[in-house]
Design a protein around this motif. Structure first.
Motif, PDB file in Angstrom:
ATOM      1  N   LEU A 271      39.402  47.334  26.365  1.00  7.73           N
ATOM      2  CA  LEU A 271      38.974  47.654  27.718  1.00  7.73           C
ATOM      3  C   LEU A 271      40.115  48.236  28.567  1.00  7.73           C
ATOM      4  O   LEU A 271      41.262  47.810  28.435  1.00  7.73           O
ATOM      5  N   PRO A 272      39.796  49.160  29.466  1.00  7.53           N
ATOM      6  CA  PRO A 272      40.809  49.679  30.383  1.00  7.53           C
ATOM      7  C   PRO A 272      41.296  48.634  31.378  1.00  7.53           C
ATOM      8  O   PRO A 272      42.444  48.666  31.806  1.00  7.53           O
ATOM      9  N   ASP A 273      40.420  47.688  31.747  1.00 10.96           N
ATOM     10  CA  ASP A 273      40.761  46.660  32.733  1.00 10.96           C
ATOM     11  C   ASP A 273      40.105  45.342  32.332  1.00 10.96           C
ATOM     12  O   ASP A 273      39.120  44.919  32.918  1.00 10.96           O
ATOM     13  N   PRO A 274      40.657  44.673  31.316  1.00 14.20           N
ATOM     14  CA  PRO A 274      40.001  43.463  30.805  1.00 14.20           C
ATOM     15  C   PRO A 274      39.856  42.360  31.835  1.00 14.20           C
ATOM     16  O   PRO A 274      38.914  41.567  31.773  1.00 14.20           O
ATOM     17  N   GLY A 275      40.759  42.292  32.806  1.00  7.94           N
ATOM     18  CA  GLY A 275      40.691  41.240  33.808  1.00  7.94           C
ATOM     19  C   GLY A 275      39.426  41.283  34.650  1.00  7.94           C
ATOM     20  O   GLY A 275      39.025  40.257  35.214  1.00  7.94           O
ATOM     21  N   THR A 276      38.792  42.444  34.732  1.00  3.15           N
ATOM     22  CA  THR A 276      37.536  42.554  35.476  1.00  3.15           C
ATOM     23  C   THR A 276      36.337  42.825  34.578  1.00  3.15           C
ATOM     24  O   THR A 276      35.203  42.532  34.957  1.00  3.15           O
ATOM     25  N   GLN A 277      36.573  43.370  33.376  1.00  5.35           N
ATOM     26  CA  GLN A 277      35.461  43.859  32.554  1.00  5.35           C
ATOM     27  C   GLN A 277      34.990  42.894  31.470  1.00  5.35           C
ATOM     28  O   GLN A 277      33.849  42.978  31.017  1.00  5.35           O
ATOM     29  N   HIS A 295      37.202  33.494  19.557  1.00  7.10           N
ATOM     30  CA  HIS A 295      38.655  33.357  19.556  1.00  7.10           C
ATOM     31  C   HIS A 295      39.081  33.461  21.010  1.00  7.10           C
ATOM     32  O   HIS A 295      39.118  34.551  21.588  1.00  7.10           O
ATOM     33  N   PHE A 296      39.398  32.317  21.590  1.00 15.18           N
ATOM     34  CA  PHE A 296      39.615  32.194  23.027  1.00 15.18           C
ATOM     35  C   PHE A 296      41.089  32.429  23.327  1.00 15.18           C
ATOM     36  O   PHE A 296      41.859  31.505  23.546  1.00 15.18           O
ATOM     37  N   ARG A 297      41.488  33.696  23.313  1.00 14.74           N
ATOM     38  CA  ARG A 297      42.886  34.034  23.558  1.00 14.74           C
ATOM     39  C   ARG A 297      42.986  35.104  24.642  1.00 14.74           C
ATOM     40  O   ARG A 297      42.006  35.761  24.969  1.00 14.74           O
ATOM     41  N   ASN A 298      44.192  35.259  25.156  1.00 10.84           N
ATOM     42  CA  ASN A 298      44.424  36.102  26.318  1.00 10.84           C
ATOM     43  C   ASN A 298      45.447  37.187  26.000  1.00 10.84           C
ATOM     44  O   ASN A 298      46.265  37.039  25.083  1.00 10.84           O
ATOM     45  N   ILE A 299      45.405  38.265  26.757  1.00  7.85           N
ATOM     46  CA  ILE A 299      46.391  39.337  26.632  1.00  7.85           C
ATOM     47  C   ILE A 299      46.893  39.735  28.011  1.00  7.85           C
ATOM     48  O   ILE A 299      46.275  39.431  29.035  1.00  7.85           O
ATOM     49  N   ARG A 300      48.001  40.417  28.008  1.00 10.17           N
ATOM     50  CA  ARG A 300      48.507  41.073  29.216  1.00 10.17           C
ATOM     51  C   ARG A 300      48.544  42.564  28.901  1.00 10.17           C
ATOM     52  O   ARG A 300      49.201  42.991  27.952  1.00 10.17           O
ATOM     53  N   GLY A 301      47.789  43.348  29.669  1.00  2.47           N
ATOM     54  CA  GLY A 301      47.738  44.776  29.407  1.00  2.47           C
ATOM     55  C   GLY A 301      46.313  45.272  29.278  1.00  2.47           C
ATOM     56  O   GLY A 301      45.389  44.717  29.884  1.00  2.47           O
ATOM     57  N   HIS A 302      46.112  46.264  28.428  1.00  8.55           N
ATOM     58  CA  HIS A 302      44.814  46.924  28.339  1.00  8.55           C
ATOM     59  C   HIS A 302      44.774  47.750  27.051  1.00  8.55           C
ATOM     60  O   HIS A 302      45.721  47.713  26.254  1.00  8.55           O
ATOM     61  N   ARG A 303      43.707  48.520  26.879  1.00  9.59           N
ATOM     62  CA  ARG A 303      43.540  49.308  25.666  1.00  9.59           C
ATOM     63  C   ARG A 303      44.773  50.183  25.408  1.00  9.59           C
ATOM     64  O   ARG A 303      45.303  50.822  26.315  1.00  9.59           O
ATOM     65  N   GLU A 313      48.652  32.760  30.920  1.00 11.26           N
ATOM     66  CA  GLU A 313      49.520  33.738  31.591  1.00 11.26           C
ATOM     67  C   GLU A 313      49.073  35.179  31.400  1.00 11.26           C
ATOM     68  O   GLU A 313      49.819  36.112  31.690  1.00 11.26           O
ATOM     69  N   GLY A 314      47.840  35.382  30.906  1.00  7.76           N
ATOM     70  CA  GLY A 314      47.367  36.739  30.684  1.00  7.76           C
ATOM     71  C   GLY A 314      46.579  37.283  31.860  1.00  7.76           C
ATOM     72  O   GLY A 314      46.486  36.673  32.930  1.00  7.76           O
ATOM     73  N   ASP A 315      46.000  38.448  31.666  1.00  9.93           N
ATOM     74  CA  ASP A 315      45.257  39.133  32.725  1.00  9.93           C
ATOM     75  C   ASP A 315      43.834  38.626  32.890  1.00  9.93           C
ATOM     76  O   ASP A 315      43.184  38.936  33.886  1.00  9.93           O
ATOM     77  N   VAL A 316      43.333  37.864  31.909  1.00  8.13           N
ATOM     78  CA  VAL A 316      41.965  37.360  31.976  1.00  8.13           C
ATOM     79  C   VAL A 316      41.960  35.933  32.526  1.00  8.13           C
ATOM     80  O   VAL A 316      42.707  35.071  32.047  1.00  8.13           O
ATOM     81  N   ASP A 317      41.136  35.690  33.515  1.00  5.90           N
ATOM     82  CA  ASP A 317      40.932  34.355  34.080  1.00  5.90           C
ATOM     83  C   ASP A 317      40.119  33.547  33.064  1.00  5.90           C
ATOM     84  O   ASP A 317      38.911  33.748  32.902  1.00  5.90           O
ATOM     85  N   MET A 318      40.777  32.638  32.369  1.00  9.18           N
ATOM     86  CA  MET A 318      40.128  31.926  31.264  1.00  9.18           C
ATOM     87  C   MET A 318      39.081  30.927  31.756  1.00  9.18           C
ATOM     88  O   MET A 318      38.122  30.621  31.038  1.00  9.18           O
TER      89      MET A 318
END
Length: 375
Positions: A271-277, A295-303, A313-318
């Protein structure tokens, strides 16, 4: 003090038991999407091996549901009923239930190193023999009462471009498309465009999904990790590396037993903006009952440019992600995956334990807000 007052006075409405995740103060402040639906999901894990020592490690941290890996002799693909039964009994002795099986084929491996490459290389008659073995595994799992099998349809495996420093002495895995340097221009698969890849997928589904339907065993496929541009990488167009590709996949040979080993991290990487999409993607597949594992894991960044980080500590609100699964009635496992590495902990057991506690804390907090409360 009643439960509502306790949540407010104790600070649970602002903090999820030390996870640092903001929570609604009470159910009325929750999302309007399914705000009264209970929490059905379970803390799980897919780490190997399924041995007594590892099962005791999992039980120590409250993991009661797992994906298991049977010890299959003679290099076979299909575990026997006896082998599956021994694995299940060993898990049960440790208070753990096996909800999924990982076969020794169609793993997230690089095709040049794969022991059983015929299905993804479209090599007949070898792929037909391998598919027959998977059909037998489905029947044997049904006989033992094991309800799901996970698999990949991958040629390139998991692509990463390097590692970067993380918290403390941890290091994080990274993918940056512009920095990536494949070892060879092509794999042994050669050029595999989208049409060729879909032919291989459809050939497999045509022969596997009817057997899954007959035996009521869910087949959970992992997305391609990560996605690459349409022109491909090492000659391969990764068709399961976009949300549209996953939509096409689950609608091909439609069945309640055909769905996804939904890696939230991998889908975020699409996704271009995983934190919102990411939340709407969860709802799309979740409302259609196509999510069989998470797989409940997080990233910082985008596609095309991301780093795999600890879940907090990632961009997605878990917390918001967990509630999206709750809203759609998801009832299977939330599992950590791709945990950060530490030199003093080469197997990642400490990082996994941290993730177990994080996920368990989120689930228990949600249970206290929405119910049902479990052990």
């Amino acid at each position: 003090m009643n439960r509502r007052n306790f949540l407010s006075a104790s600070g649970v409405g602002a903090l999820a038991f030390g996870t640092g995740v903001p929570l609604p103060a009470e159910p009325s402040a929750a999302s309007s999407h399914g705000s009264t639906k209970p929490v059905l999901m379970k803390l799980g894990c897919q780490s190997a091996p399924t041995t007594d020592a590892h099962l005791k490690y999992l039980a120590r941290y409250g993991v009661k549901h797992i994906c298991g890996y049977p010890q299959t002799s003679d290099g076979r693909i299909a575990s026997t009923v006896e082998e599956l039964s021994r694995m299940r009994e060993l898990a049960e002795k440790n208070g753990i239930e096996i909800l999924c099986v990982g076969p020794p084929i169609l793993e997230s491996s690089y095709i040049d190193r794969e022991k059983h490459p015929a299905i993804m290389l479209a090599q007949s008659p070898e792929r037909d023999r391998d598919i027959e073995q998977l059909q037998l595994l489905i029947r044997n799992c049904a006989q033992v009462g094991l309800p799901s099998i996970k698999y990949n349809m991958s040629i390139l495996g998991v692509l990463r471009s390097g590692r970067v420093p993380g918290r403390g002495d941890a290091s994080y895995s990274r993918w940056n498309l512009t920095e990536a340097k494949p070892k060879t221009p092509l794999t042994i698969a050669g050029q595999v465009d989208a049409d060729a890849f879909w032919e291989r997928i459809t050939y497999f589904l045509d022969r596997i999904i009817p057997v899954a339907n007959e035996n009521k065993v869910r087949m959970a496929c992992h997305p391609h990790d990560p996605g690459v541009p349409p022109e491909g990488y090492q000659g391969v167009d990764r068709v399961l590396g976009t949300v549209d590709g996953l939509k096409k996949f689950v609608s091909t040979r439609e069945s309640e037993y055909h769905g996804l080993n939904f890696c939230q991290g991998t889908v975020s990487e699409m996704l271009p903006d995983p934190g919102t999409q990411i939340f709407d993607v969860i709802r799309y597949f979740g409302t259609r009952k196509k999510i069989f594992n998470v797989h409940f894991r997080n990233i910082r960044g985008h596609r095309n440019d991301f780093t795999e980080v600890y879940p907090d500590e990632g961009d997605v609100d878990m917390w918001k992600a967990l509630n999206a699964y709750r809203e759609v009635g998801y009832s299977y496992m939330l599992m950590p995956d791709h945990v950060p590495q530490v030199e003093s902990d080469p197997a990642g057991l400490q990082s996994f334990a941290y993730c177990y506690g994080y996920i368990r804390g989120l689930i228990q907090t949600a249970q206290r807000i929405y119910g049902p409360r479990t052990g």
